[in-house]
Structures are given as C-alpha cells and as structure tokens.
Design a protein around this motif. Structure first.
Motif, mmCIF file in Angstrom:
data_model
loop_
_atom_site.group_PDB
_atom_site.id
_atom_site.type_symbol
_atom_site.label_atom_id
_atom_site.label_comp_id
_atom_site.label_asym_id
_atom_site.label_seq_id
_atom_site.Cartn_x
_atom_site.Cartn_y
_atom_site.Cartn_z
ATOM 1 N N ALA A 86 -28.509 -16.088 -21.562
ATOM 2 C CA ALA A 86 -29.471 -15.834 -20.477
ATOM 3 C C ALA A 86 -28.892 -16.193 -19.124
ATOM 4 O O ALA A 86 -29.112 -15.475 -18.137
ATOM 5 C CB ALA A 86 -30.759 -16.616 -20.726
ATOM 6 N N ARG A 87 -28.155 -17.295 -19.039
ATOM 7 C CA ARG A 87 -27.568 -17.685 -17.751
ATOM 8 C C ARG A 87 -26.566 -16.633 -17.278
ATOM 9 O O ARG A 87 -26.520 -16.277 -16.094
ATOM 10 C CB ARG A 87 -26.896 -19.043 -17.876
ATOM 11 C CG ARG A 87 -27.858 -20.215 -18.066
ATOM 12 C CD ARG A 87 -27.115 -21.540 -18.035
ATOM 13 N NE ARG A 87 -27.971 -22.620 -18.502
ATOM 14 C CZ ARG A 87 -27.843 -23.239 -19.675
ATOM 15 N NH1 ARG A 87 -26.862 -22.867 -20.508
ATOM 16 N NH2 ARG A 87 -28.673 -24.206 -20.038
ATOM 17 N N GLY A 88 -25.738 -16.142 -18.199
ATOM 18 C CA GLY A 88 -24.785 -15.116 -17.822
ATOM 19 C C GLY A 88 -25.468 -13.836 -17.387
ATOM 20 O O GLY A 88 -25.058 -13.205 -16.406
ATOM 21 N N CYS A 89 -26.518 -13.464 -18.083
ATOM 22 C CA CYS A 89 -27.259 -12.254 -17.738
ATOM 23 C C CYS A 89 -27.963 -12.422 -16.394
ATOM 24 O O CYS A 89 -27.972 -11.498 -15.567
ATOM 25 C CB CYS A 89 -28.258 -11.942 -18.845
ATOM 26 S SG CYS A 89 -29.060 -10.346 -18.690
ATOM 27 N N ALA A 90 -28.531 -13.596 -16.153
ATOM 28 C CA ALA A 90 -29.205 -13.850 -14.878
ATOM 29 C C ALA A 90 -28.223 -13.808 -13.716
ATOM 30 O O ALA A 90 -28.557 -13.314 -12.623
ATOM 31 C CB ALA A 90 -29.915 -15.203 -14.921
ATOM 32 N N ALA A 91 -27.015 -14.289 -13.926
ATOM 33 C CA ALA A 91 -26.009 -14.259 -12.860
ATOM 34 C C ALA A 91 -25.670 -12.828 -12.464
ATOM 35 O O ALA A 91 -25.299 -12.565 -11.311
ATOM 36 C CB ALA A 91 -24.752 -14.998 -13.313
ATOM 37 N N GLU A 92 -25.836 -11.894 -13.384
ATOM 38 C CA GLU A 92 -25.578 -10.477 -13.110
ATOM 39 C C GLU A 92 -26.812 -9.772 -12.559
ATOM 40 O O GLU A 92 -26.741 -8.633 -12.127
ATOM 41 C CB GLU A 92 -25.124 -9.786 -14.404
ATOM 42 C CG GLU A 92 -24.580 -8.388 -14.239
ATOM 43 C CD GLU A 92 -23.292 -8.325 -13.432
ATOM 44 O OE1 GLU A 92 -23.178 -7.415 -12.586
ATOM 45 O OE2 GLU A 92 -22.412 -9.174 -13.647
ATOM 46 N N GLY A 93 -27.973 -10.464 -12.579
ATOM 47 C CA GLY A 93 -29.213 -9.865 -12.081
ATOM 48 C C GLY A 93 -30.164 -9.399 -13.165
ATOM 49 O O GLY A 93 -31.199 -8.796 -12.867
ATOM 50 N N GLY A 94 -29.835 -9.671 -14.426
ATOM 51 C CA GLY A 94 -30.677 -9.226 -15.527
ATOM 52 C C GLY A 94 -31.980 -9.988 -15.657
ATOM 53 O O GLY A 94 -32.934 -9.495 -16.277
ATOM 54 N N TYR A 95 -32.026 -11.190 -15.101
ATOM 55 C CA TYR A 95 -33.257 -11.963 -14.939
ATOM 56 C C TYR A 95 -33.345 -12.405 -13.494
ATOM 57 O O TYR A 95 -32.312 -12.717 -12.871
ATOM 58 C CB TYR A 95 -33.276 -13.206 -15.832
ATOM 59 C CG TYR A 95 -33.395 -12.921 -17.306
ATOM 60 C CD1 TYR A 95 -34.629 -12.640 -17.891
ATOM 61 C CD2 TYR A 95 -32.265 -12.941 -18.124
ATOM 62 C CE1 TYR A 95 -34.733 -12.387 -19.245
ATOM 63 C CE2 TYR A 95 -32.358 -12.687 -19.483
ATOM 64 C CZ TYR A 95 -33.590 -12.414 -20.033
ATOM 65 O OH TYR A 95 -33.690 -12.158 -21.376
ATOM 66 N N VAL A 96 -34.557 -12.454 -12.976
ATOM 67 C CA VAL A 96 -34.782 -12.904 -11.604
ATOM 68 C C VAL A 96 -35.838 -14.000 -11.638
ATOM 69 O O VAL A 96 -36.910 -13.824 -12.232
ATOM 70 C CB VAL A 96 -35.264 -11.744 -10.704
ATOM 71 C CG1 VAL A 96 -35.604 -12.257 -9.306
ATOM 72 C CG2 VAL A 96 -34.187 -10.662 -10.627
ATOM 73 N N GLU A 97 -35.528 -15.144 -11.034
ATOM 74 C CA GLU A 97 -36.497 -16.233 -10.907
ATOM 75 C C GLU A 97 -37.205 -16.090 -9.569
ATOM 76 O O GLU A 97 -36.584 -16.181 -8.512
ATOM 77 C CB GLU A 97 -35.791 -17.577 -11.027
ATOM 78 C CG GLU A 97 -35.160 -17.804 -12.394
ATOM 79 C CD GLU A 97 -34.648 -19.218 -12.574
ATOM 80 O OE1 GLU A 97 -35.469 -20.148 -12.604
ATOM 81 O OE2 GLU A 97 -33.418 -19.380 -12.666
ATOM 82 N N GLU A 98 -38.511 -15.856 -9.630
ATOM 83 C CA GLU A 98 -39.306 -15.649 -8.424
ATOM 84 C C GLU A 98 -39.574 -16.977 -7.719
ATOM 85 O O GLU A 98 -39.408 -18.057 -8.292
ATOM 86 C CB GLU A 98 -40.633 -14.970 -8.784
ATOM 87 C CG GLU A 98 -40.477 -13.665 -9.546
ATOM 88 C CD GLU A 98 -40.019 -12.513 -8.676
ATOM 89 O OE1 GLU A 98 -39.707 -12.734 -7.483
ATOM 90 O OE2 GLU A 98 -39.968 -11.380 -9.184
ATOM 91 N N ALA A 99 -40.014 -16.896 -6.466
ATOM 92 C CA ALA A 99 -40.280 -18.101 -5.671
ATOM 93 C C ALA A 99 -41.339 -18.984 -6.303
ATOM 94 O O ALA A 99 -41.323 -20.210 -6.156
ATOM 95 C CB ALA A 99 -40.689 -17.701 -4.256
ATOM 96 N N ASP A 100 -42.292 -18.369 -7.025
ATOM 97 C CA ASP A 100 -43.356 -19.156 -7.656
ATOM 98 C C ASP A 100 -42.959 -19.706 -9.012
ATOM 99 O O ASP A 100 -43.770 -20.293 -9.726
ATOM 100 C CB ASP A 100 -44.626 -18.317 -7.790
ATOM 101 C CG ASP A 100 -44.436 -17.091 -8.694
ATOM 102 O OD1 ASP A 100 -43.320 -16.891 -9.215
ATOM 103 O OD2 ASP A 100 -45.417 -16.340 -8.875
ATOM 104 N N GLY A 101 -41.695 -19.516 -9.401
ATOM 105 C CA GLY A 101 -41.207 -20.027 -10.671
ATOM 106 C C GLY A 101 -41.264 -19.034 -11.813
ATOM 107 O O GLY A 101 -40.724 -19.304 -12.896
ATOM 108 N N ALA A 102 -41.903 -17.888 -11.601
ATOM 109 C CA ALA A 102 -41.984 -16.879 -12.656
ATOM 110 C C ALA A 102 -40.602 -16.292 -12.922
ATOM 111 O O ALA A 102 -39.755 -16.199 -12.028
ATOM 112 C CB ALA A 102 -42.960 -15.783 -12.268
#
Length: 212
Positions: A86-102
C-alpha cells in the motif's frame, strides 16, 4: 507466509490472502467497522504496519492490495506485507490521503504504473464489461481484479448498487466466474468462489484491471 494466507488444495491453485491479517475478523468488521474491530486482530504485525492503529485505519481499503498480494504469491511464491504494498502504491498516487484523514483509492491508473514499475506486471484497465467478457480476458492464464459490490459474499442478495470492492477473478468460463474475495465472511465465501455469470453480474460494475 503469514497466517492470513492459505494455499488452495491442488496444483496450480492461487494462494488466498484476506485483506485482514486474520481472515476470521470479517464478521467483527461487518458489525463494528474495520477501524474498531481490527484493533483486536492478533496477527496485525504481519501487515507490515508500524502500529495496530495504522493497520486498522488502512485495512478496510486494501482489497486491491490483497488481490495484488495473491497475484504476486502465485507468480513468485513471495507473500509481500500488505502495508508495504500500500505504501508503494500510495507513493505512485494509487491511494490519496485526504485532509480530513479519509483514504481514497484504489485509483486504477497509478496502480497500473506501480505494478509495472515495481513488479514488472502487465496490467490494463477495462470498462463496460459483461461477465461473459471475462472469459477471453482470462483465457491466457491471467487474472482480473473485478469491481463488485461487497455483498457478493451473500450471492443470494440483490445489492443496492454495483462496484466499490475488488475481488480477484482467477478463472472464467461460460458457466462460472471463479474468484478469491479478500473480505469473505466464511471460508466458502473467501476462496475459489464460483458463481454463475448472471449472479456475478448482479454485483459486477463492469470494470476492473486485467493482469496478463
């Protein structure tokens, strides 16, 4: 290999992984929500999370990473920790952490870039599919991460809409779509689930990611 993995019996079967480290946590997740229930998962460290809170926050979003973990285990024999993926995917943009924590995702295009760059997988998004279209897509021995409604664990139900959850389709014929469900609530709803195409189609959003 973590306790969340259980290879199906028989040669050539695809190893199963839940999106929770303890597959039996699904009933508690359904009753309480992932962030509350998974604080009690005794196997959480296998996820690669730094804390149980990090694990509980992310695990409800990791059906796609569970699918990827299954593909990689089938292809390479290695079981990657879910939060590492998940961390690797998020670094590529596959997950986005919103300002409200979502947490938003899985986002298909960045995931495909990540899977190619990190693991050499050939993947492509497909839209507007009927269940019958999965038969030729999987004819060469690949996989399909299918967007379905989470209630597919209860195939007798009529879902309120389609999509929102990913399962790993491992085989498709005109008679049956066979898949692993990362959040099945009991063994028969998790691994090598086979449904007639018409039943699968009630839950299927007609989109997903093919992995050759």
């Amino acid at each position: 290999m973590s306790a969340a993995a259980r290879a199906s019996p028989g040669a050539g079967r695809v190893p199963y992984f839940s999106q929770w480290e303890s597959p039996g946590m699904t009933p508690a997740v359904l009753a309480e929500g992932a962030e509350a229930a998974l604080l009690r998962d005794p196997a959480w460290r296998g996820s690669g999370a730094a804390t149980v809170e990090e694990y509980a926050r992310w695990a409800g979003h990791l059906c796609g990473m569970a699918c990827l973990k299954m593909v990689l285990a089938a292809r390479t024999g290695r079981a990657h920790p879910m939060l590492e993926l998940a961390r690797g995917c998020a670094a590529e943009g596959g997950y986005v952490e919103e300002a409200d924590g979502a947490i938003r995702g899985l986002i298909y295009a960045p995931f495909i870039r990540y899977a190619a760059a990190r693991f050499g997988l050939r993947a492509a998004t497909h839209l507007g599919l009927a269940p019958a279209d999965l038969v030729p897509l999987l004819a060469g021995g690949g996989f399909f991460m299918a967007s379905v409604h989470k209630d597919i664990r209860w195939p007798e139900r009529v879902p309120p809409h389609t999509g929102g959850h990913l399962v790993l389709v491992t085989a498709a014929t005109p008679e049956a779509i066979t898949f692993h469900n990362p959040s099945g609530h009991e063994p028969a709803a998790r691994e090598d689930v086979s449904l007639p195409p018409a039943v699968f189609g009630r839950f299927f959003a007609g989109r997903g990611i093919a992995i050759a």
